[in-house]
Design an enzyme around this catalytic site. Structure first.
Site, PDB file in Angstrom:
ATOM      1  N   TYR A   1     -19.038 -40.778 -52.006  1.00 25.88           N
ATOM      2  CA  TYR A   1     -20.201 -39.886 -52.090  1.00 25.88           C
ATOM      3  C   TYR A   1     -21.357 -40.602 -52.789  1.00 25.88           C
ATOM      4  O   TYR A   1     -22.478 -40.660 -52.282  1.00 25.88           O
ATOM      5  CB  TYR A   1     -19.800 -38.612 -52.844  1.00 25.88           C
ATOM      6  CG  TYR A   1     -20.923 -37.634 -53.068  1.00 25.88           C
ATOM      7  CD1 TYR A   1     -21.493 -36.943 -52.000  1.00 25.88           C
ATOM      8  CD2 TYR A   1     -21.416 -37.389 -54.348  1.00 25.88           C
ATOM      9  CE1 TYR A   1     -22.524 -36.047 -52.204  1.00 25.88           C
ATOM     10  CE2 TYR A   1     -22.451 -36.490 -54.564  1.00 25.88           C
ATOM     11  CZ  TYR A   1     -23.002 -35.826 -53.489  1.00 25.88           C
ATOM     12  OH  TYR A   1     -24.028 -34.942 -53.694  1.00 25.88           O
TER      13      TYR A   1
ATOM     14  N   ASP B   1     -30.385 -25.691 -40.960  1.00 28.05           N
ATOM     15  CA  ASP B   1     -29.103 -25.692 -41.676  1.00 28.05           C
ATOM     16  C   ASP B   1     -28.002 -25.382 -40.664  1.00 28.05           C
ATOM     17  O   ASP B   1     -28.142 -24.473 -39.852  1.00 28.05           O
ATOM     18  CB  ASP B   1     -29.122 -24.616 -42.772  1.00 28.05           C
ATOM     19  CG  ASP B   1     -28.068 -24.871 -43.831  1.00 28.05           C
ATOM     20  OD1 ASP B   1     -28.437 -24.927 -45.017  1.00 28.05           O
ATOM     21  OD2 ASP B   1     -26.865 -25.007 -43.478  1.00 28.05           O
TER      22      ASP B   1
ATOM     23  N   GLY C   1     -28.591 -23.603 -48.058  1.00 31.14           N
ATOM     24  CA  GLY C   1     -27.640 -23.961 -49.114  1.00 31.14           C
ATOM     25  C   GLY C   1     -28.040 -23.340 -50.435  1.00 31.14           C
ATOM     26  O   GLY C   1     -29.049 -22.632 -50.536  1.00 31.14           O
ATOM     27  N   PHE C   2     -27.268 -23.631 -51.433  1.00 32.04           N
ATOM     28  CA  PHE C   2     -27.509 -23.071 -52.767  1.00 32.04           C
ATOM     29  C   PHE C   2     -28.894 -23.494 -53.288  1.00 32.04           C
ATOM     30  O   PHE C   2     -29.764 -22.645 -53.542  1.00 32.04           O
ATOM     31  CB  PHE C   2     -26.372 -23.538 -53.684  1.00 32.04           C
ATOM     32  CG  PHE C   2     -26.679 -23.513 -55.142  1.00 32.04           C
ATOM     33  CD1 PHE C   2     -27.114 -22.347 -55.755  1.00 32.04           C
ATOM     34  CD2 PHE C   2     -26.515 -24.659 -55.911  1.00 32.04           C
ATOM     35  CE1 PHE C   2     -27.390 -22.328 -57.131  1.00 32.04           C
ATOM     36  CE2 PHE C   2     -26.787 -24.648 -57.264  1.00 32.04           C
ATOM     37  CZ  PHE C   2     -27.239 -23.486 -57.879  1.00 32.04           C
ATOM     38  N   ILE C   3     -29.149 -24.785 -53.387  1.00 31.32           N
ATOM     39  CA  ILE C   3     -30.446 -25.233 -53.935  1.00 31.32           C
ATOM     40  C   ILE C   3     -31.555 -25.013 -52.898  1.00 31.32           C
ATOM     41  O   ILE C   3     -32.648 -24.553 -53.234  1.00 31.32           O
ATOM     42  CB  ILE C   3     -30.381 -26.717 -54.375  1.00 31.32           C
ATOM     43  CG1 ILE C   3     -29.262 -26.913 -55.414  1.00 31.32           C
ATOM     44  CG2 ILE C   3     -31.724 -27.167 -54.953  1.00 31.32           C
ATOM     45  CD1 ILE C   3     -29.013 -28.358 -55.825  1.00 31.32           C
TER      46      ILE C   3
ATOM     47  N   LYS D   1     -24.945 -41.904 -51.139  1.00 33.13           N
ATOM     48  CA  LYS D   1     -26.246 -41.488 -51.686  1.00 33.13           C
ATOM     49  C   LYS D   1     -27.055 -42.704 -52.160  1.00 33.13           C
ATOM     50  O   LYS D   1     -28.276 -42.720 -52.067  1.00 33.13           O
ATOM     51  CB  LYS D   1     -26.039 -40.498 -52.841  1.00 33.13           C
ATOM     52  CG  LYS D   1     -25.607 -39.109 -52.379  1.00 33.13           C
ATOM     53  CD  LYS D   1     -26.777 -38.354 -51.760  1.00 33.13           C
ATOM     54  CE  LYS D   1     -26.433 -36.903 -51.481  1.00 33.13           C
ATOM     55  NZ  LYS D   1     -27.604 -36.124 -51.020  1.00 33.13           N
TER      56      LYS D   1
ATOM     57  N   GLY E   1     -23.677 -24.247 -46.440  1.00 29.94           N
ATOM     58  CA  GLY E   1     -24.639 -23.195 -46.785  1.00 29.94           C
ATOM     59  C   GLY E   1     -24.200 -21.873 -46.180  1.00 29.94           C
ATOM     60  O   GLY E   1     -23.168 -21.798 -45.517  1.00 29.94           O
TER      61      GLY E   1
ATOM     62  N   LEU F   1     -32.441 -31.915 -48.168  1.00 27.44           N
ATOM     63  CA  LEU F   1     -31.316 -31.504 -49.013  1.00 27.44           C
ATOM     64  C   LEU F   1     -29.997 -31.455 -48.253  1.00 27.44           C
ATOM     65  O   LEU F   1     -28.940 -31.325 -48.872  1.00 27.44           O
ATOM     66  CB  LEU F   1     -31.587 -30.111 -49.626  1.00 27.44           C
ATOM     67  CG  LEU F   1     -32.482 -30.063 -50.872  1.00 27.44           C
ATOM     68  CD1 LEU F   1     -33.936 -30.313 -50.518  1.00 27.44           C
ATOM     69  CD2 LEU F   1     -32.352 -28.727 -51.573  1.00 27.44           C
TER      70      LEU F   1
END
Ligand code: UDP
Length: 325
Positions: A150, A32, A11-13, A154, A37, A77
């Site tokens: 969401y 992943d 993914g991005f992070i 979390k 991603g 993540l």
């Protein structure tokens, strides 16, 4: 040498985290399923002898267990991301987030491996007392408004992680990431900076929602992954929650104007009501700014890269990767 597992590592992070850990000489394993991603994000790492990847879901419990067993610690993540996806696919959002974290915690606990759980500034909900501090009350909207699923999922992840720490002494550290931006982020799931940059580069109007007066703070992904690694490595972070972000703030309207200036674009601003952008009755967060005193006191964390420079990097990335948007 440390062996680290990154769930959501393409993914991005996650991919920036993989880059940094490899730079630090760690052995990195990622898992992943490429749902949000992209293999593109880690292509440059594929041939590296210390990089290992599994294109699979963390719901594959046998594989997850093996990976957790191989590694010394786990950066979790993997999750559904982006307001657009949360609104469009609520079942997947809730199930991915809560079941995924449940499995990661279960196996980390069986194998006694420290876990870092990535939570989100969304959990602060629509509280109006900014900046947001880790001990604040969390103020969500009603369950009939899908956006809050969401944040609620979390929050459940956070409760479960803290329960594992209290009841089973599993070392867990929770980070609440504020709007994190930089190269490789896609605008496909709603994120504002890659969307505005692509729109400006194409000479299209920038889609500013509602009145554009929403306030956000944007943290550079490189600063954020540095903070994440410091918290994982610090001996006194188990059972703790930390905000990570950059307290500098900007309205979305001013952000749009900044993107136009930095791209030297002729684009204009196009104001769109939330009901057309997302759905009828959509509730946005008016102002979201982090208080970062807690992490600063522990690790000395200070964001280094400011918004102009971040946008310049995103512009360069988008020019080089026109299909990334
Ligand atoms: N936004 C916008 N135009 C877009 C995308 C987003 O005006 O094309 C607004 C959105 O309503 C929010 C802010 O920009 O107020 C940041 O949105 P993003 O999805 O990046 O992150 P959020 O803070 O909502 O998690």
């Amino acid at each position: 040498m440390t062996r680290s597992l990154i769930t959501g590592g393409a993914g991005f992070i996650g991919s920036h985290l993989a880059d940094r850990l490899i730079e630090l000489g760690h052995e990195v394993y990622i898992i992943d399923d490429l749902s949000t991603g992209s293999i593109q994000n880690v292509l440059h790492l594929k041939a590296h002898p210390k990089f290992h990847y599994e294109l699979d879901t963390i719901m594959n419990e046998k594989l997850l267990a093996e990976l957790v067993d191989t590694c010394d610690n786990v950066y979790h993540l993997a999750a559904t991301v982006g307001v657009q996806l949360v609104v469009d696919s609520p079942v997947n959002t809730i199930e991915n987030i809560t079941k995924g974290t449940e499995l990661v915690l279960k196996w980390a606990s069986k194998k006694s491996k420290k876990v870092l759980i990535t939570s989100t500034s969304e959990v602060y909900g629509k509280s109006i007392t900014t900046p947001f501090t880790e001990t604040d009350d969390l103020t969500l909207g009603p369950t009939s408004k899908g956006r809050w699923s969401y944040a609620c999922s979390k929050m459940l992840d956070e409760f479960l992680a803290l329960a594992y720490w209290r009841e089973r002494k599993l070392p867990v550290v929770i980070v609440r990431l504020f709007n994190t931006v930089g190269p490789r982020q896609t605008g496909r799931y709603g994120m504002v900076i890659p969307r505005f940059v692509s729109q400006a580069l194409a000479g299209e109007p920038l889609t500013v929602y509602e009145d554009g007066k929403m306030v956000r703070s944007f943290g550079y992904v490189g600063d954020v992954v540095g903070a994440i690694i410091d918290l994982m490595q610090h001996p006194n972070t188990a059972g703790e929650i930390y905000n990570i972000g950059n307290p500098s703030k900007i309205t979305i309207e001013d952000l749009a104007l900044l993107v136009i200036r930095l791209t030297e674009s002729n684009s204009t601003l196009h104001y769109i009501p939330y009901r057309d952008a997302y759905m009828e009755g959509f509730e946005d967060i008016r102002s979201r700014v982090p208080n970062i005193k807690k992490i600063n006191a522990l690790t000395g964390y200070q964001p280094k890269v400011e918004l102009d420079e971040i946008i310049r990097q995103v512009i360069a990335y988008t020019r080089d990767n026109p299909n990334s948007a």
